[in-house]
Design a protein around this motif. Structure first.
Motif, mmCIF file in Angstrom:
data_model
loop_
_atom_site.group_PDB
_atom_site.id
_atom_site.type_symbol
_atom_site.label_atom_id
_atom_site.label_comp_id
_atom_site.label_asym_id
_atom_site.label_seq_id
_atom_site.Cartn_x
_atom_site.Cartn_y
_atom_site.Cartn_z
ATOM 1 N N LEU A 60 0.992 0.440 -4.790
ATOM 2 C CA LEU A 60 1.969 1.007 -5.727
ATOM 3 C C LEU A 60 1.647 0.556 -7.157
ATOM 4 O O LEU A 60 1.650 1.361 -8.089
ATOM 5 C CB LEU A 60 3.387 0.576 -5.339
ATOM 6 C CG LEU A 60 4.489 1.100 -6.264
ATOM 7 C CD1 LEU A 60 4.506 2.628 -6.314
ATOM 8 C CD2 LEU A 60 5.858 0.568 -5.836
ATOM 9 N N GLY A 61 1.345 -0.739 -7.319
ATOM 10 C CA GLY A 61 1.036 -1.243 -8.668
ATOM 11 C C GLY A 61 -0.169 -0.511 -9.257
ATOM 12 O O GLY A 61 -0.148 -0.090 -10.417
ATOM 13 N N GLY A 62 -1.206 -0.345 -8.453
ATOM 14 C CA GLY A 62 -2.409 0.355 -8.932
ATOM 15 C C GLY A 62 -2.124 1.802 -9.242
ATOM 16 O O GLY A 62 -2.650 2.359 -10.211
ATOM 17 N N THR A 100 0.831 -1.212 0.000
ATOM 18 C CA THR A 100 0.000 0.000 0.000
ATOM 19 C C THR A 100 0.864 1.261 0.000
ATOM 20 O O THR A 100 2.023 1.254 0.426
ATOM 21 C CB THR A 100 -0.940 0.062 1.217
ATOM 22 O OG1 THR A 100 -0.141 0.209 2.396
ATOM 23 C CG2 THR A 100 -1.835 -1.163 1.306
ATOM 24 N N LEU A 101 0.245 2.346 -0.413
ATOM 25 C CA LEU A 101 0.950 3.634 -0.453
ATOM 26 C C LEU A 101 1.270 4.099 0.970
ATOM 27 O O LEU A 101 2.291 4.734 1.201
ATOM 28 C CB LEU A 101 0.085 4.661 -1.198
ATOM 29 C CG LEU A 101 -0.155 4.280 -2.665
ATOM 30 C CD1 LEU A 101 -1.250 5.147 -3.272
ATOM 31 C CD2 LEU A 101 1.128 4.400 -3.472
ATOM 32 N N THR A 102 0.410 3.751 1.926
ATOM 33 C CA THR A 102 0.687 4.107 3.325
ATOM 34 C C THR A 102 1.961 3.417 3.791
ATOM 35 O O THR A 102 2.816 4.032 4.443
ATOM 36 C CB THR A 102 -0.497 3.685 4.227
ATOM 37 O OG1 THR A 102 -1.643 4.411 3.796
ATOM 38 C CG2 THR A 102 -0.229 3.968 5.692
ATOM 39 N N ALA A 117 3.360 9.627 -0.182
ATOM 40 C CA ALA A 117 2.686 10.365 0.898
ATOM 41 C C ALA A 117 1.801 11.481 0.354
ATOM 42 O O ALA A 117 0.912 11.959 1.050
ATOM 43 C CB ALA A 117 3.725 10.949 1.848
ATOM 44 N N ARG A 118 2.044 11.908 -0.882
ATOM 45 C CA ARG A 118 1.245 12.994 -1.465
ATOM 46 C C ARG A 118 0.087 12.492 -2.327
ATOM 47 O O ARG A 118 -0.644 13.274 -2.914
ATOM 48 C CB ARG A 118 2.136 13.926 -2.302
ATOM 49 C CG ARG A 118 3.096 14.809 -1.534
ATOM 50 C CD ARG A 118 2.404 15.791 -0.572
ATOM 51 N NE ARG A 118 1.183 16.389 -1.074
ATOM 52 C CZ ARG A 118 1.101 17.462 -1.857
ATOM 53 N NH1 ARG A 118 2.177 18.091 -2.222
ATOM 54 N NH2 ARG A 118 -0.077 17.932 -2.254
ATOM 55 N N VAL A 119 -0.083 11.171 -2.421
ATOM 56 C CA VAL A 119 -1.202 10.651 -3.224
ATOM 57 C C VAL A 119 -2.497 10.808 -2.431
ATOM 58 O O VAL A 119 -2.581 10.385 -1.273
ATOM 59 C CB VAL A 119 -1.010 9.152 -3.558
ATOM 60 C CG1 VAL A 119 -2.252 8.596 -4.254
ATOM 61 C CG2 VAL A 119 0.227 8.946 -4.427
#
Ligand SMILES: Cc1cc2nc3c(=O)[nH]c(=O)nc-3n(C[C@H](O)[C@H](O)[C@H](O)COP(=O)(O)OP(=O)(O)OC[C@H]3O[C@@H](n4cnc5c(N)ncnc54)[C@H](O)[C@@H]3O)c2cc1C
Ligand code: SF4
Length: 328
Positions: free
Chosen positions: A114-116, A79-81, A101-103
């Motif tokens: 990340l893949g998505g 995950t982006l988190t 962190a800026r998404v």
């Protein structure tokens, strides 16, 4: 257009990569879903109507951030988190942690992967609302008309479609000279991040080199760009969740005060993350100071061809690149 609930579909939840690959080969009109944060909008709007979802979320081997002899490998389902908070990434490849962190918002980063993020589709308002534009298989571009709403659209690489790459992580992985690991029916292939993204002149219906049924399994970051000077900045209309008007990711090797190597990439200005090779060439061998930063800014947007309402992106891009050199 109703957004109350999604149309029904079959749901497959494989727990292995092999299972997912087999399903994506065998099940007709299927759609891979990771965190679902790009996909569910499409389904709720009825603009895309898959018969089946293949949810990758139960495949443990696609998750996690690991140090390797060659650098770091990040599973595509991470995950982006996790990326934003990873100590390994923050101490070695801060630019990606900062980009993640800026998404969007905390909630979207908790689910989004990340893949998505790298595989997400164009965010042009016309296309997302389900109209039959070029990218959707039709024969016109609604954004590139005298009345078109195109302030978010591209400065470079227009080819019938003028949509941009909306991802915040994409410029960071290109700046880091990352590789994208892809699995498909024919086995595994590894593609440089810079070649992973494709523009409309290559294929107007896709944003990446992925062929139907292929799955991104990991992103590899090479040691070469570990612990160098980094910069990430994203400018948005609003100081809350929002897509980039322009973003910049930079990685600079600096020895003494001299820039020995550099990779500088802007997002949201072209349908692919735009690597600024002329800026890189201009700054390599120069001192990292305000004068070099000014030169970098001056040439950053050379060749831009704005449409009616996105001319503001030219000075924005110039200033972001100037700051990337000065403040990295
Ligand atoms: C309100 C809102 C705000 C947003 N703001 C931002 C923003 O500021 N910056 C930004 O970059 N993005 C933003 N996004 C876009 C998106 O939600 C995020 O980028 C998120 O990271 C997408 O990841 P996901 O795992 O949820 O994708 P999903 O929706 O699961 O997948 C997205 C696409 O990628 C494909 N895909 C996913 N994983 C794989 C894989 N492993 N292999 C092959 N194909 C795959 C899917 O089939 C789908 O087509 C926003 C979205 C929303 C709804
Ligand atoms: S910019 Fe691209 S996605 Fe948007 S309307 Fe034009 S063809 Fe469609």
């Amino acid at each position: 257009m109703s957004r109350d609930m999604m149309p029904s579909f079959e749901l497959y939840q494989p727990d292995s990569l092999e299972g997912a690959l087999k399903l994506s080969k065998d099940v007709e009109n299927s759609w891979l879903v990771a965190g679902g944060q790009d996909s569910y909008d499409w389904f709720k709007d009825r603009a895309k109507r898959p018969d089946a979802l293949i949810d990758l979320g139960d495949i443990a081997t696609l998750k996690g951030i690991r140090g390797t002899d060659a650098g770091v490998e990040i599973g595509a389902l991470t995950t982006l988190t996790e990326i934003a908070g990873s100590e390994l990434l923050k101490s070695n490849y801060t630019v990606l942690a900062r980009a993640a962190a800026r998404v969007a918002s905390p909630q979207i980063r908790n689910a989004g992967t990340l893949g998505g993020n790298l595989c997400q589709d164009a965010r042009c308002w016309y296309y997302r609302s389900g109209v039959d534009c070029y990218r959707a298989g039709g024969n016109t571009c609604y954004a590139d008309t005298p009345q078109g709403q195109n302030r978010e659209h591209c400065l470079f690489g227009a080819a019938r479609c003028i949509a941009v790459s909306p991802s915040d992580c994409a410029p960071a992985v290109v700046a880091l000279e990352a590789s994208i690991v892809i699995s498909g029916a024919g086995g595994e292939r590894v593609v440089p991040a810079e070649e992973f993204f494709i523009g409309p002149s290559v294929d107007i219906t896709r944003m990446t080199v992925l062929k139907p049924g292929e799955i991104v399994t990991a992103v590899r970051l090479p040691k070469k760009w570990s612990k160098v000077r980094f910069y990430f900045e994203k400018v948005t209309d609003r100081a809350t969740w929002d897509f980039a008007l322009v973003n910049v990711a930079a990685a600079l090797h600096v020895e003494g005060d001299i820039i020995k190597d550099a990779r500088i990439v802007c997002g949201a200005v072209e349908c692919v993350p735009r690597r600024l090779k002329s800026v890189e060439q201009a700054v390599i061998g120069q001192p990292k100071n305000e004068d070099t930063a000014l030169i970098a800014g001056r040439i950053a947007a050379q060749g831009a061809t704005p449409v009616q309402y996105n001319g503001y992106k030219v000075p924005l891009m110039e200033n972001l690149v100037r700051r990337a050199i000065r403040d990295s």
